[in-house]
Design a protein around this motif. Structure first.
Motif, PDB file in Angstrom:
ATOM      1  N   UNK A 129      38.220 -83.551  25.419  1.00 28.90           N
ATOM      2  CA  UNK A 129      39.023 -84.578  25.356  1.00 28.90           C
ATOM      3  C   UNK A 129      38.193 -85.556  24.530  1.00 28.90           C
ATOM      4  N   UNK A 130      36.584 -85.205  25.183  1.00 33.06           N
ATOM      5  CA  UNK A 130      35.330 -86.025  24.730  1.00 33.06           C
ATOM      6  C   UNK A 130      35.763 -86.022  23.131  1.00 33.06           C
ATOM      7  N   UNK A 131      35.981 -84.212  22.624  1.00 35.81           N
ATOM      8  CA  UNK A 131      35.391 -84.061  21.552  1.00 35.81           C
ATOM      9  C   UNK A 131      36.450 -85.192  20.580  1.00 35.81           C
TER      10      UNK A 131
ATOM     11  N   UNK B 285      36.982 -74.586  27.092  1.00 38.83           N
ATOM     12  CA  UNK B 285      36.242 -74.463  27.924  1.00 38.83           C
ATOM     13  C   UNK B 285      35.605 -75.674  28.078  1.00 38.83           C
ATOM     14  N   UNK B 286      34.835 -76.180  28.994  1.00 40.72           N
ATOM     15  CA  UNK B 286      33.514 -77.923  29.826  1.00 40.72           C
ATOM     16  C   UNK B 286      32.429 -76.383  28.909  1.00 40.72           C
ATOM     17  N   UNK B 287      32.175 -75.064  28.733  1.00 40.34           N
ATOM     18  CA  UNK B 287      30.852 -74.885  28.477  1.00 40.34           C
ATOM     19  C   UNK B 287      30.158 -75.304  27.405  1.00 40.34           C
ATOM     20  N   UNK B 288      28.305 -75.457  28.174  1.00 39.25           N
ATOM     21  CA  UNK B 288      27.977 -75.789  27.361  1.00 39.25           C
ATOM     22  C   UNK B 288      27.671 -74.792  26.038  1.00 39.25           C
ATOM     23  N   UNK B 289      28.141 -75.890  25.086  1.00 40.90           N
ATOM     24  CA  UNK B 289      28.053 -75.224  23.778  1.00 40.90           C
ATOM     25  C   UNK B 289      27.777 -76.611  22.659  1.00 40.90           C
ATOM     26  N   UNK B 290      26.817 -76.110  22.037  1.00 40.12           N
ATOM     27  CA  UNK B 290      26.693 -77.664  21.236  1.00 40.12           C
ATOM     28  C   UNK B 290      28.272 -77.699  19.979  1.00 40.12           C
ATOM     29  N   UNK B 291      28.809 -79.333  20.390  1.00 38.20           N
ATOM     30  CA  UNK B 291      29.505 -79.255  19.649  1.00 38.20           C
ATOM     31  C   UNK B 291      29.285 -78.711  17.741  1.00 38.20           C
TER      32      UNK B 291
ATOM     33  N   UNK C  77      19.623 -96.399  15.990  1.00 34.14           N
ATOM     34  CA  UNK C  77      19.979 -97.431  16.861  1.00 34.14           C
ATOM     35  C   UNK C  77      21.978 -97.111  17.642  1.00 34.14           C
ATOM     36  N   UNK C  78      21.668 -96.017  18.170  1.00 36.95           N
ATOM     37  CA  UNK C  78      22.994 -94.799  18.841  1.00 36.95           C
ATOM     38  C   UNK C  78      21.615 -94.657  20.285  1.00 36.95           C
ATOM     39  N   UNK C  79      22.202 -94.757  21.018  1.00 34.44           N
ATOM     40  CA  UNK C  79      22.020 -94.286  21.896  1.00 34.44           C
ATOM     41  C   UNK C  79      23.686 -93.460  23.247  1.00 34.44           C
ATOM     42  N   UNK C  80      23.215 -92.332  24.302  1.00 34.48           N
ATOM     43  CA  UNK C  80      24.128 -92.585  25.008  1.00 34.48           C
ATOM     44  C   UNK C  80      23.671 -92.181  26.489  1.00 34.48           C
TER      45      UNK C  80
ATOM     46  N   UNK D 105      25.091 -83.485  26.538  1.00 34.37           N
ATOM     47  CA  UNK D 105      24.144 -83.838  25.394  1.00 34.37           C
ATOM     48  C   UNK D 105      24.649 -82.847  23.869  1.00 34.37           C
ATOM     49  N   UNK D 106      25.683 -81.527  24.889  1.00 33.09           N
ATOM     50  CA  UNK D 106      26.437 -80.633  23.738  1.00 33.09           C
ATOM     51  C   UNK D 106      26.971 -81.323  23.501  1.00 33.09           C
ATOM     52  N   UNK D 107      28.646 -81.913  23.461  1.00 37.46           N
ATOM     53  CA  UNK D 107      28.979 -82.566  22.912  1.00 37.46           C
ATOM     54  C   UNK D 107      28.968 -83.888  21.670  1.00 37.46           C
ATOM     55  N   UNK D 108      27.990 -84.498  21.757  1.00 36.39           N
ATOM     56  CA  UNK D 108      27.816 -85.237  21.038  1.00 36.39           C
ATOM     57  C   UNK D 108      26.106 -84.276  20.100  1.00 36.39           C
ATOM     58  N   UNK D 109      25.817 -83.455  20.551  1.00 38.33           N
ATOM     59  CA  UNK D 109      25.122 -82.072  19.791  1.00 38.33           C
ATOM     60  C   UNK D 109      23.863 -83.078  19.209  1.00 38.33           C
ATOM     61  N   UNK D 110      23.128 -83.890  20.274  1.00 40.00           N
ATOM     62  CA  UNK D 110      21.695 -84.157  20.494  1.00 40.00           C
ATOM     63  C   UNK D 110      20.866 -83.992  19.854  1.00 40.00           C
ATOM     64  N   UNK D 111      20.634 -81.901  19.633  1.00 35.69           N
ATOM     65  CA  UNK D 111      19.052 -81.809  18.519  1.00 35.69           C
ATOM     66  C   UNK D 111      19.837 -82.190  17.157  1.00 35.69           C
ATOM     67  N   UNK D 112      20.905 -81.552  16.817  1.00 40.79           N
ATOM     68  CA  UNK D 112      21.726 -81.824  15.248  1.00 40.79           C
ATOM     69  C   UNK D 112      22.065 -83.170  14.832  1.00 40.79           C
ATOM     70  N   UNK D 113      22.228 -84.016  15.867  1.00 32.50           N
ATOM     71  CA  UNK D 113      22.573 -85.049  15.614  1.00 32.50           C
ATOM     72  C   UNK D 113      21.875 -86.362  15.243  1.00 32.50           C
ATOM     73  N   UNK D 114      20.452 -85.853  16.634  1.00 27.65           N
ATOM     74  CA  UNK D 114      19.629 -87.187  16.783  1.00 27.65           C
ATOM     75  C   UNK D 114      19.835 -88.021  17.918  1.00 27.65           C
ATOM     76  N   UNK D 115      20.922 -87.926  18.206  1.00 29.13           N
ATOM     77  CA  UNK D 115      21.394 -89.221  19.150  1.00 29.13           C
ATOM     78  C   UNK D 115      21.082 -88.963  20.412  1.00 29.13           C
ATOM     79  N   UNK D 116      19.579 -89.624  21.493  1.00 29.74           N
ATOM     80  CA  UNK D 116      19.586 -89.236  22.777  1.00 29.74           C
ATOM     81  C   UNK D 116      20.436 -89.873  23.851  1.00 29.74           C
ATOM     82  N   UNK D 117      20.670 -88.517  24.528  1.00 34.47           N
ATOM     83  CA  UNK D 117      22.135 -88.460  25.357  1.00 34.47           C
ATOM     84  C   UNK D 117      21.036 -88.655  26.730  1.00 34.47           C
ATOM     85  N   UNK D 118      21.044 -89.337  27.897  1.00 37.46           N
ATOM     86  CA  UNK D 118      20.495 -89.596  29.260  1.00 37.46           C
ATOM     87  C   UNK D 118      21.225 -89.162  29.790  1.00 37.46           C
TER      88      UNK D 118
END
Length: 350
Positions: A110-112, A125-131, A149-152, A160-173
């Motif tokens: 759903x979030x994807x 699944x809801x597994x922690x797999x980078x999107x 200028x984008x934050x979560x 963080x995995x759905x937004x793929x914070x490492x690749x996207x550079x979007x900080x997800x707290x």
């Protein structure tokens, strides 16, 4: 040397101003309330679930019935939006239809779909797999005027995995609060970010509604819905009080999936027949038919990017939210993904 530096700054000032001040200063806040049924949003508390001692403590029943008779009592802020020029849609009792297009009917898919504008059949699944898919957050974070200028913020460690914070550079707290309710911590962090006037795009993922529903605590599920509405109202008051955000911000509130609509314990779960077959151990009710109704969702929105309009015929879809968000920001959603769902009718014509 000082005179030279001053002259250099004068020459560079126009270029610096162009880099720092985008021509379009529209902003976006997207809030999701995990697993919140349209039935409670529009009808209010379910009388049968209030009377069922398995789900509602008898001492709470009378107080809930007195306080929240209708959906407008449970969520007064969201129900006030149409009168303010906003929208609240998904009330199937009124002939409004909104649904997911993914085949799973649970969170990661759903979030994807919300974030990318497409259902991905590979996400099961809801597994922690980078999107593997690019979200509109990631796309914006690479655009002029949006970079950095984008934050979560959220209370689920899969965000963080759905937004793929490492690749996207979007900080997800997505720190876990450890105890319920967790919305207070999430909203405090998000509101602090808003006060800093840093982000132009703010995502807030609230999850207590889904957690309490899975636990079978109907009164706490209702309390979480009401508390979320209060938090969102306070967030909007902050927006309206801040010149940097007032008149420039579009707020979108929605959910990743619904819940089972059948009488009894089905409300505690969600998922399609396909998802149940894939992971039957993930559900407390062994129902090979899945949980009909949990594909049904709703959406509320207000701001300069929203125009009250009839939804038209047919069913609105979750896949249209990404393009709607980009349209509200003044961006060309086709440049993001021409194959994504087109903007919802409330967002066309910006």
């Amino acid at each position: 040397m000082r005179a030279f530096l001053m002259a250099l700054l004068v020459l560079l000032a126009p270029a610096l101003a162009r880099a720092e001040a985008p021509a379009n200063d529209q902003r976006l806040i997207l809030v999701t309330m995990d697993g919140t049924r349209w039935q409670e949003v529009f009808r209010g508390p379910d009388a049968a679930l209030l009377a069922d001692k398995r789900f509602t403590h008898p001492d709470m029943k009378d107080a809930i019935e007195k306080s929240w008779k209708r959906g407008a009592d449970l969520m007064p802020f969201l129900h006030s939006l149409p009168a303010r020029g906003g929208v609240l849609t998904g009330n199937r009792d009124a002939g409004q239809c909104m649904a997911v297009t993914n085949a799973m009917w649970f969170s990661y898919p759903g979030y994807n779909e919300i974030f990318t504008g497409r259902a991905d059949p590979a996400i099961t699944s809801n597994d922690k797999i980078p999107n593997r898919n690019t979200t509109f957050f990631e796309w914006l974070n690479r655009r002029p005027g949006f970079a950095g200028q984008v934050r979560g913020y959220g209370n689920w460690d899969v965000f963080p995995f759905i937004i793929n914070d490492k690749r996207s550079g979007v900080p997800v707290n997505a720190e876990l609060g450890g105890a319920y309710p967790t919305e207070t911590s999430v909203m405090r962090r998000a509101m602090d970010a808003l006060r800093e006037k840093g982000p132009r795009v703010l995502y807030i993922g609230l999850g207590d509604t889904d957690e309490f529903a899975h636990m079978g605590h109907y009164e706490h599920y209702l309390e979480a819905i009401n508390r979320d509405d209060d938090f969102i109202a306070e967030l909007w008051r902050m927006v309206e009080a801040d010149p940097a955000w007032r008149g420039k911000t579009t707020l979108i509130v929605t959910t990743d999936h619904g819940r089972g609509a059948a009488p009894g314990a089905a409300w505690t779960e969600h998922g399609s027949a396909e998802s149940v077959r894939l992971d039957p151990a993930g559900f407390t009710i062994a129902d090979p038919a899945g949980f009909p109704g949990s594909d049904q969702i709703w959406l509320a929105a207000i701001g300069p990017g929203v125009h009250a309009a009839a939804p038209g015929s047919g069913c609105l879809t979750q896949s249209q939210i990404a393009a709607s968000a980009l349209t509200a920001l003044g961006e060309d959603w086709r440049a993001f993904d021409a194959g994504a769902g087109a903007p919802l009718p409330f967002f066309v014509g910006r």
